[in-house]
Every structure is written in structure tokens, then in C-alpha cells.
Write an enzyme that holds these catalytic residues in place. Structure first.
Site, mmCIF file in Angstrom:
data_model
loop_
_atom_site.group_PDB
_atom_site.id
_atom_site.type_symbol
_atom_site.label_atom_id
_atom_site.label_comp_id
_atom_site.label_asym_id
_atom_site.label_seq_id
_atom_site.Cartn_x
_atom_site.Cartn_y
_atom_site.Cartn_z
ATOM 1 N N SER A 37 25.649 2.237 69.744
ATOM 2 C CA SER A 37 26.838 3.089 69.614
ATOM 3 C C SER A 37 28.163 2.328 69.767
ATOM 4 O O SER A 37 29.191 2.810 69.328
ATOM 5 C CB SER A 37 26.795 4.239 70.611
ATOM 6 O OG SER A 37 27.016 3.782 71.919
ATOM 7 N N LYS A 92 31.631 4.067 76.275
ATOM 8 C CA LYS A 92 32.381 4.408 75.059
ATOM 9 C C LYS A 92 33.819 3.944 75.255
ATOM 10 O O LYS A 92 34.236 3.569 76.338
ATOM 11 C CB LYS A 92 32.388 5.925 74.803
ATOM 12 C CG LYS A 92 31.033 6.597 74.756
ATOM 13 C CD LYS A 92 30.262 6.280 73.519
ATOM 14 C CE LYS A 92 28.915 6.998 73.552
ATOM 15 N NZ LYS A 92 27.951 6.425 72.655
#
Length: 181
Positions: A37, A92
Site C-alpha cells: 500500500s 499511511k
């Protein structure tokens, strides 16, 4: 004499353990990247160090902040507890700060929302392969663990049955001690 030496070793060991725990709880904690990711910034099996002090000192094993320092900034690569499952850590990039209006695409549709107070809009750098705030919403401030600052070890493969240890033949030497930006 031997008894005195043994006692000193026990005390020294205890001091070492206490110092290790303090550093891990307050200053820096290691994590391993399990998914794609955050590609290209972070790769699968990157071993990273997270600066925990930067977002405030917490009581160990809690989300209770005892000494506030700074808030996450736009562009920070941060580790936090999952919104959907707080027992899972996620990494993230901070893309939206509290009160900001965010526009994004999800599955071909355009969306716009305002980031709630004390929350942050997080997205993976690999936008097409990231479950992030587009799917589970903004991340509350008290879920943040720290800022990812360094890839201290990276490998293309790990040892069988010990996925937290790099296979020494599969080390990505060019990523060692790589600063995360």
C-alpha cells in the site's frame, strides 16, 4: 566474590531491560511493512523505525497522552492503530488535516468531504492498492503511534516460519538506513 559479581550482572541486566522498554515505549519502535500500500516509499519487508516521541508521550499500553509534543503534519508517513481493528497497526501518508476539505476518487467516483476535528485523512502512496481513509474514514488523533523515519533493513524475502527475520541472501542493500520522506 562470585556472589557479588552475579548480583552486579543481575542489576546491570535489569537496568538494560528497563532502558530498552523506556526507549521502545517513548522514543522509537520498529515495525515491518507487510503490504504494497505504500509502494514506492515503503516496500514489503522493509523494517522501519518509528519516532514515537514526535506525536507525544503516552502511558505504556494506552492511548493516554501525558506529554503532548506536535501534531501530525501533511505529508508525514505515520503509523497508527487501524480504525476498523485497533489491534492492527497501519502505515499511511497524512493527506488531510482537521477541518480541511478533501476531494478524492474511489472506484471511479468523485467524493468530497471535510476532515473531522482531531482526525486526519490518510492514504497509501500506492493509491490503486491501498485500503485507507477513502474506505474507513478519517483516523482519530489518539490512534497515532508515531512518524516513520527510517528504513533500517529491507529484504525481498524472509526466513520460512520466521517472517520477521530477513533472509540474509535477499537483503536490499540499497535501502539500508534509507530516510523516509
Amino acid at each position: 566474590m562470585a556472589r557479588n559479581t552475579l548480583q552486579k550482572i543481575k542489576v546491570l541486566f535489569l537496568v538494560f531491560v528497563v532502558l530498552y522498554l523506556v526507549v521502545r515505549w517513548v522514543v522509537v519502535e520498529p515495525f515491518i511493512i507487510p503490504s504494497t500500500s505504500m509502494v514506492p516509499t515503503l516496500l514489503v519487508n522493509d523494517h522501519i523505525l518509528v519516532n514515537k516521541f514526535i506525536y507525544g508521550i503516552r502511558l505504556p499500553f494506552t492511548k493516554i497522552k501525558i506529554i503532548p509534543t506536535s501534531d501530525p503534519q501533511k505529508g508525514d508517513v505515520a503509523v497508527f492503530h487501524s480504525v476498523a481493528n485497533p489491534g492492527i497497526y497501519m502505515v499511511k501518508r497524512v493527506l488531510g488535516l482537521p477541518g480541511e476539505k478533501i476531494s478524492y476518487l474511489k472506484e471511479g467516483q468523485s467524493y468530497e468531504e471535510v476532515v473531522p476535528e482531531n482526525s486526519y485523512f490518510m492514504m497509501g502512496d500506492n493509491r490503486d492498492h491501498s485500503q485507507d481513509s477513502r474506505y474507513w474514514g478519517a483516523v482519530p488523533r489518539n490512534h497515532f503511534v508515531g512518524k516513520a523515519v527510517l528504513v533500517w533493513l529491507s529484504c525481498t524475502d524472509t526466513l520460512k516460519n520466521m517472517d520477521f527475520i530477513c533472509d540474509s541472501k535477499k537483503i536490499r542493500w540499497d535501502r539500508l538506513l534509507h530516510r523516509i520522506e
